[in-house]
Design a protein around this motif. Structure first.
Motif, PDB file in Angstrom:
ATOM      1  N   PHE A  84      38.796  46.268  50.032  1.00 66.11           N
ATOM      2  CA  PHE A  84      39.990  47.125  49.200  1.00 66.11           C
ATOM      3  C   PHE A  84      40.579  46.082  48.084  1.00 66.11           C
ATOM      4  O   PHE A  84      40.455  46.654  46.839  1.00 66.11           O
ATOM      5  N   ILE A  85      40.848  44.866  48.446  1.00 67.96           N
ATOM      6  CA  ILE A  85      41.338  43.786  47.365  1.00 67.96           C
ATOM      7  C   ILE A  85      40.251  43.743  46.461  1.00 67.96           C
ATOM      8  O   ILE A  85      40.447  43.527  45.345  1.00 67.96           O
ATOM      9  N   HIS A  86      38.940  43.369  46.862  1.00 65.67           N
ATOM     10  CA  HIS A  86      37.638  43.307  46.036  1.00 65.67           C
ATOM     11  C   HIS A  86      37.508  44.343  45.129  1.00 65.67           C
ATOM     12  O   HIS A  86      37.262  44.338  43.820  1.00 65.67           O
ATOM     13  N   LEU A  87      37.821  45.608  45.622  1.00 67.33           N
ATOM     14  CA  LEU A  87      37.528  46.731  44.666  1.00 67.33           C
ATOM     15  C   LEU A  87      38.624  46.962  43.667  1.00 67.33           C
ATOM     16  O   LEU A  87      38.338  47.197  42.658  1.00 67.33           O
ATOM     17  N   LEU A  88      39.758  46.470  44.124  1.00 70.44           N
ATOM     18  CA  LEU A  88      40.842  46.463  43.202  1.00 70.44           C
ATOM     19  C   LEU A  88      40.501  45.671  42.203  1.00 70.44           C
ATOM     20  O   LEU A  88      40.859  45.884  40.806  1.00 70.44           O
ATOM     21  N   VAL A  89      40.160  44.323  42.307  1.00 68.10           N
ATOM     22  CA  VAL A  89      39.923  43.468  41.266  1.00 68.10           C
ATOM     23  C   VAL A  89      38.554  43.784  40.480  1.00 68.10           C
ATOM     24  O   VAL A  89      38.849  43.420  39.310  1.00 68.10           O
ATOM     25  N   GLU A  90      37.685  44.533  41.030  1.00 66.59           N
ATOM     26  CA  GLU A  90      36.573  44.845  40.231  1.00 66.59           C
ATOM     27  C   GLU A  90      36.874  45.871  39.380  1.00 66.59           C
ATOM     28  O   GLU A  90      36.405  45.921  38.113  1.00 66.59           O
ATOM     29  N   THR A  91      37.804  46.866  40.037  1.00 65.53           N
ATOM     30  CA  THR A  91      38.229  48.035  39.033  1.00 65.53           C
ATOM     31  C   THR A  91      39.005  47.356  37.740  1.00 65.53           C
ATOM     32  O   THR A  91      38.790  47.864  36.646  1.00 65.53           O
ATOM     33  N   MET A  92      39.927  46.443  37.982  1.00 65.62           N
ATOM     34  CA  MET A  92      40.774  45.869  37.151  1.00 65.62           C
ATOM     35  C   MET A  92      39.882  45.194  36.119  1.00 65.62           C
ATOM     36  O   MET A  92      40.041  45.260  34.785  1.00 65.62           O
ATOM     37  N   ASP A  93      38.894  44.323  36.668  1.00 69.91           N
ATOM     38  CA  ASP A  93      37.824  43.584  35.617  1.00 69.91           C
ATOM     39  C   ASP A  93      37.271  44.568  34.724  1.00 69.91           C
ATOM     40  O   ASP A  93      36.828  44.291  33.724  1.00 69.91           O
ATOM     41  N   ARG A  94      36.804  45.653  35.367  1.00 69.44           N
ATOM     42  CA  ARG A  94      35.857  46.439  34.314  1.00 69.44           C
ATOM     43  C   ARG A  94      36.758  47.379  33.291  1.00 69.44           C
ATOM     44  O   ARG A  94      36.440  47.320  32.207  1.00 69.44           O
ATOM     45  N   HIS A  95      38.035  47.668  33.470  1.00 64.66           N
ATOM     46  CA  HIS A  95      38.840  48.061  32.617  1.00 64.66           C
ATOM     47  C   HIS A  95      39.359  46.752  31.273  1.00 64.66           C
ATOM     48  O   HIS A  95      39.315  47.070  30.453  1.00 64.66           O
ATOM     49  N   PHE A  96      39.879  45.744  31.983  1.00 61.91           N
ATOM     50  CA  PHE A  96      40.436  44.760  31.266  1.00 61.91           C
ATOM     51  C   PHE A  96      39.432  43.848  30.841  1.00 61.91           C
ATOM     52  O   PHE A  96      39.543  43.046  29.779  1.00 61.91           O
ATOM     53  N   GLY A  97      38.371  43.500  31.385  1.00 62.07           N
ATOM     54  CA  GLY A  97      37.371  42.781  31.145  1.00 62.07           C
ATOM     55  C   GLY A  97      37.609  41.269  31.607  1.00 62.07           C
ATOM     56  O   GLY A  97      38.544  40.584  31.028  1.00 62.07           O
ATOM     57  N   ASN A  98      37.513  41.044  32.806  1.00 64.03           N
ATOM     58  CA  ASN A  98      37.864  39.710  33.698  1.00 64.03           C
ATOM     59  C   ASN A  98      39.407  39.596  33.746  1.00 64.03           C
ATOM     60  O   ASN A  98      39.947  38.860  33.039  1.00 64.03           O
TER      61      ASN A  98
END
Length: 143
Positions: A84-98
């Protein structure tokens, strides 16, 4: 209920995002955050990412300069919470770009909005990045 709280903390121990799914007074929440952050930040990278504290199991993971800490019930699956933590980070990465600490600080409402799309009342309800980000993107288009 599985998830009790989610914290995003920098390396200095400053809380950047806090979301609670159970009622705590401001003093209780602040004290709990301080204890957990000190305990997790004091651990080295060779130690596992699970810590028991009071009646919680803390699952945490470090990404760049941010620690993502999730407090769950003792019977919750730790590996599922790490995912879940990894999914949250990946989702935020996709939106904010890293995603970085500054993204969370300057776009706190978007970070909370993404979290609210994923977790409801302490239960994970959405895992699709596209479904999580669609309302955020619609919100950006209208503003």
């Amino acid at each position: 209920m599985g998830i009790r709280f989610i914290l995003m903390v920098n390396k200095q121990g400053q809380t950047r995002l806090a979301q609670y799914y159970e009622w705590l007074t401001l003093e209780e929440g602040r004290a709990l955050e301080g204890e957990i952050v000190r305990k997790c930040l004091a651990r080295n990278e060779q130690q596992c990412s699970f810590v028991e504290h009071r009646n919680y199991k803390i699952v945490y993971r470090r990404y760049a300069s941010l620690f993502f800490l999730v407090g769950v019930d003792n019977d919750e699956n730790e590996l599922a919470i790490l995912e879940f933590i990894h999914l949250l980070v990946e989702t935020m990465d996709r939106h904010f770009g890293n995603v970085c600490e500054l993204d969370i600080m300057f776009h706190l409402e978007k970070a909370h909005f993404m979290l609210e799309e994923m977790v409801m009342n302490g239960c994970i309800v959405e895992t699709s990045k596209a479904n999580i980000l669609t309302p955020v993107q619609l919100l950006e288009k209208t503003s």
